[in-house]
Motif scaffolding. Structure first.
Motif, short mmCIF file in Angstrom:
data_model
loop_
_atom_site.label_atom_id
_atom_site.label_comp_id
_atom_site.label_asym_id
_atom_site.label_seq_id
_atom_site.Cartn_x
_atom_site.Cartn_y
_atom_site.Cartn_z
N PRO A 102 0.87 -1.22 0.19
CA PRO A 102 -0.08 0.18 -0.01
C PRO A 102 1.00 1.36 -0.06
CG PRO A 102 0.09 -1.03 2.13
CD PRO A 102 0.83 -1.82 1.21
N LEU A 135 -4.78 -2.55 7.77
CA LEU A 135 -3.54 -3.37 7.04
C LEU A 135 -3.27 -4.69 7.25
CD1 LEU A 135 -1.15 -0.14 6.18
CD2 LEU A 135 -2.99 -1.32 4.43
N ALA A 136 -4.11 -5.16 8.44
CA ALA A 136 -3.62 -6.60 9.13
C ALA A 136 -3.84 -7.37 8.17
CB ALA A 136 -4.88 -6.49 10.34
N TRP A 138 -3.63 -7.45 4.77
CA TRP A 138 -3.04 -7.10 3.41
C TRP A 138 -2.34 -8.26 2.60
CZ3 TRP A 138 -3.29 -3.10 0.34
CH2 TRP A 138 -2.48 -2.98 -0.80
N TRP A 139 -1.39 -9.11 3.55
CA TRP A 139 -0.71 -10.09 2.81
C TRP A 139 -1.64 -11.46 2.75
CZ3 TRP A 139 2.82 -8.13 0.13
CH2 TRP A 139 3.67 -7.26 0.66
N VAL B 209 9.49 2.59 2.67
CA VAL B 209 8.07 2.97 1.99
C VAL B 209 7.29 1.77 2.64
CG1 VAL B 209 9.23 3.81 -0.16
CG2 VAL B 209 8.85 1.34 0.02
N GLU B 213 3.78 -2.38 10.16
CA GLU B 213 2.77 -3.26 10.01
C GLU B 213 2.67 -3.95 9.12
OE1 GLU B 213 -1.06 -1.64 10.41
OE2 GLU B 213 -2.08 -3.41 10.77
N ILE B 214 3.19 -3.46 7.97
CA ILE B 214 3.07 -4.09 6.43
C ILE B 214 4.52 -5.07 6.44
CG2 ILE B 214 3.87 -3.76 4.02
CD1 ILE B 214 0.89 -3.67 4.50
N GLY B 217 3.59 -7.95 8.89
CA GLY B 217 2.87 -8.89 8.01
C GLY B 217 3.60 -9.71 7.08
N PHE B 218 4.46 -9.15 6.26
CA PHE B 218 5.16 -9.63 5.07
C PHE B 218 6.00 -10.69 5.75
CE2 PHE B 218 8.85 -10.21 2.27
CZ PHE B 218 8.27 -10.30 0.99
N ARG B 221 4.08 -13.86 6.83
CA ARG B 221 3.51 -14.53 6.01
C ARG B 221 4.41 -15.37 5.04
NH1 ARG B 221 -1.42 -15.26 3.14
NH2 ARG B 221 -1.07 -17.29 2.24
#
Lengths: 410, 319
Positions: A102, A135-136, A138-139, B209, B213-214, B217-218, B221
């Motif tokens: 995002p 965004l929890a 998102w993946w 960027v 949180e992203i 999460g990345f 996962r």
């Protein structure tokens, strides 16, 4: 919430350094090795400088040199480019990546950033605001990982040793295991006292014949029990011949080899078909007693296990290869055992109670609901329970009678 | 004289050993069994080679192979031979139980504390006269009989740790490792075990960027998919990674995605950790250090010239 330490700007904190390729020798002092900075097993590692501490995420994948600090080179699908808008509030310029992240978000201006806007009044409630979600998850969306989803993306990055899907066809397994054993014996015979360079050559040969199709017939025709010996072995001349055949798969360096390279690459893509494997086994020249051969040499067992993993995708544990192991025993480990039939299926196939009208066989326990269904009561029961707004199955959270416990003195 | 006595004693003991016994066959069952049905647990066929002839040389297993893998491809890279006294010990549940209880006792915090009547604050004035009120006689309000009074035999901070002989504890460590090895659940990797993250992610992270949180999460996962591909994830009983020191990517990755496994530094590992989760993935140097630290029971006091006093740590067969 726990926060992962992020990678700082490369110029500020990361120092490229080189690490030794592959495994350190066994003579390495364990204590020093233990405290050594994390090094990549496959290539150069990026190690954070001491002033950053050791708790920052750093590059540990294959990084050829310091040039990696610049933009990485990877195939980039333009369709998947993050849609970023030329906006003033975005802090950083978006970067191209094969996954989608995002980056079109904007931060609302703070009240102190507004230039004496008399009409502005801060909101006191959230009424009327659009809910856009966080965004929890998102993946969790596969489209954010590229065209083929997360699993495929990880597979493309990591690159497993051996096929992704394990070989399960018995004929194919037998042929590939024989190939692996013959090659392992050839390598073990010729690799005695070999140097690391020789080891690299073996790895290269195996990498070029990773699908097992190359000169398959030539290799599996070799007998691993010359003169009827119990222990699996290869004659010296035979081992040399197998090794020469295998080495032919590696394209020679230089311009002359360019044409051959393409051919070899095509060859690599072709896989062994199960029908072809079955034909080989059914042919009269196939040695029927080869499974009784015993693998005794530890080096041969290592190469055999490695090659089996490369060809079939099956990983063999060390504890299964202790002592004398027959090839048949190894093959049995890889083959999935036939599932025994259920008792109900067995009785049905045998037609054991065929003449008895009062005996029926069910594949599972006959529940009260099954009995109701057989009698045709279940639909009525369901309808009546629904009408009364009662749970159809279970007690609906209502516990049993409390008084019962009082009477029982519990 | 003493030497002669020991010699004759050793000869006598040798005569009692299994190797000196003549070859005996199992007594055959004479009486017919009442039940002819085959039991599911019945062993079919006669067991072979349960005894050994005196003429055969007794060659017990002394070493077992340990393959060193690359991570995460799991490619076998080299082979080492380890002593059976290190990695092929028989399962001793009793010793493992002793060790786990010992560790549990040792890690009990033991800080529970309550106040006795002498520690409860307040005045020690008599609550009411001894007589004349028509009620029971009482003393101070700190009395254990009173509400908010002191506790008679309450808990006090103490050390719950119990004792276990060092040699037994060390044997438990190697028994736990051996148990994992026998089941094929001990995977040894090359030194520098860490989670390799994709270059493009690291590049994007370095540019700042991606939000935190992203990023979390990345990694979470990515790790879940990686472990699922290896059949090491949540569905397959989770995985314990053991390294010599803290590896940033692996440790932060497993903190974010803890449902798939855990990562431990060598100093934080105990016997119970070795018995938990579906498998143990340990780097080579950490395994060496672990076994080196827990071999006190293998040291012999009797020194014989030319013989090693303790088994050698893993020796390379294929480098």
């Amino acid at each position: 919430m726990r926060r992962l330490p992020r990678l700082p700007a490369p110029a500020a904190g990361l120092v490229p350094s080189s690490s030794s390729m592959g495994l350190t020798t066994t003579t390495t002092t364990t204590t020093t090795a233990l405290r050594a900075p994390a090094a990549s097993v496959t290539g150069t590692a990026w190690i954070p400088s001491p002033r950053l501490g050791n708790d920052r995420r750093h590059l540990s994948t294959t990084a050829p040199n310091a040039a990696r600090l610049k933009k990485p080179t990877f195939e980039f699908d333009l369709d998947l480019a993050p849609e970023h808008e030329p906006e003033t509030h975005t802090r950083r310029q978006p970067v191209a990546a094969p996954f989608r992240y995002p980056c079109g978000r904007r931060n609302a201006p703070r009240p102190d950033e507004l230039d004496n806007d008399a009409t502005y009044r801060p909101a006191e409630t959230a009424d009327g605001l659009e809910e856009v979600g966080g965004l929890a998850d998102w993946w969790d969306k596969p489209e954010h990982w590229g065209p083929k989803g997360a699993a495929e993306y990880v597979r493309s990055v990591v690159g497993w040793f051996g096929p992704v899907e394990k070989v399960t066809d018995p004929a194919l397994l037998e042929v590939l295991v024989k190939r692996a054993v013959v090659e392992a014996l050839a390598v073990a015979r010729s690799a005695k006292g070999r140097s690391l360079e020789a080891r690299a050559e073996v790895e290269q040969v195996f990498a070029h014949t990773a699908n097992g199709a190359y000169k398959l017939q030539d290799i599996v025709a070799v007998s691993i029990q010359p003169s009827g010996s119990e222990v699996a072995t290869l004659e010296k001349a035979e081992a040399a011949r197998v090794w020469d055949v295998l080495r032919g798969a590696v394209p020679p360096d230089g311009a002359a080899g360019q044409a051959k390279k393409k051919k070899k690459r095509l060859l690599q893509r072709t896989l062994v078909r199960p029908e072809h494997a079955q034909e080989l086994i059914d042919s009269p020249s196939w040695d029927k007693g080869w499974k009784k051969a015993v693998l005794r040499n530890a080096v041969a067992k290592f190469w055999a296990a490695k090659r089996i993993q490369q060809l079939t995708g099956h990983h063999i544990a060390d504890s299964k290869l202790i002592g004398d192991v027959t090839v048949g025993a190894i093959l049995k480990m890889l083959e999935e055992p036939v599932k025994p039939p259920k008792l109900a299926e067995l009785l049905q196939n045998k037609a054991a109670f065929e003449g008895l009208p009062n005996v029926r066989v069910f594949p599972r326990r006959v529940t009260p609901i099954d009995k109701d269904k057989m009698e045709g009561r279940w639909k009525i029961i369901t309808r009546e329970l629904k009408e009364r707004d009662l749970p159809i199955i279970g007690t609906g959270g209502y516990s049993g009678a409390v008084e019962k416990r009082w009477v029982e003195g519990k | 004289m003493a030497g002669k006595g020991i010699k004759s004693l050793s000869e006598a003991l040798r005569g009692l050993s299994l190797g000196a016994q003549p070859c005996r066959t199992r007594p055959a069952r004479k009486a017919a069994m009442g039940c002819t049905r085959t039991m599911a647990t019945a062993v079919e066929g006669k067991p072979s080679n349960i005894t050994r002839s005196v003429s055969e040389v007794y060659t017990p297993l002394t070493t077992v192979p340990v393959t060193i893998h690359a991570f995460p491809t799991l490619e076998p890279r080299s082979l080492e031979a380890w002593s059976t006294k290190h990695l092929y010990l028989p399962l001793r549940r009793d010793i493992l139980h002793l060790a786990v209880v010992y560790e549990g006792d040792k890690t009990r915090q033991g800080t529970a504390s309550s106040k006795t009547r002498w520690e409860v604050s307040g005045s020690h004035r008599k609550m009411r006269p001894q007589k004349g009120m028509g009620m029971a006689r009482i003393g101070t309000r700190q009395s254990p009989l009173m509400r908010h009074g002191g506790k008679v035999f309450g808990p006090k901070p103490r050390d719950f740790s119990t004792k276990l002989n060092r040699k037994v504890y060390d044997l438990a460590w190697r028994t736990a490792l051996s148990y994992r090895y026998r089941r094929g659940e001990l995977i040894v990797t090359e030194d520098g075990l860490d989670l390799p993250l994709p270059d493009e992610f690291l590049y994007a992270a370095s540019k700042g960027v991606l939000g935190r949180e992203i990023e979390d999460g990345f990694v979470s996962r990515y790790l879940a998919e990686l472990l699922a591909g290896l059949k090491w994830g949540k569905e397959h009983g989770r995985t314990t990674f053991i390294t010599g020191d803290r590896r940033p990517n692996l440790f932060t990755g497993l903190e974010a995605g803890g449902e798939n496994g855990r990562a431990l530094e060598l100093d934080d590992v105990d016997v119970k950790d070795l018995l938990e989760t579906g498998r143990i993935v340990i780097e080579r140097s950490a395994l060496r250090e672990m076994i080196k630290m827990h071999s006190s029971d293998l040291v012999q006091r009797v020194q014989v010239p030319g013989l090693r006093t303790k088994p050698q740590l893993g020796t390379a067969i294929v480098q």
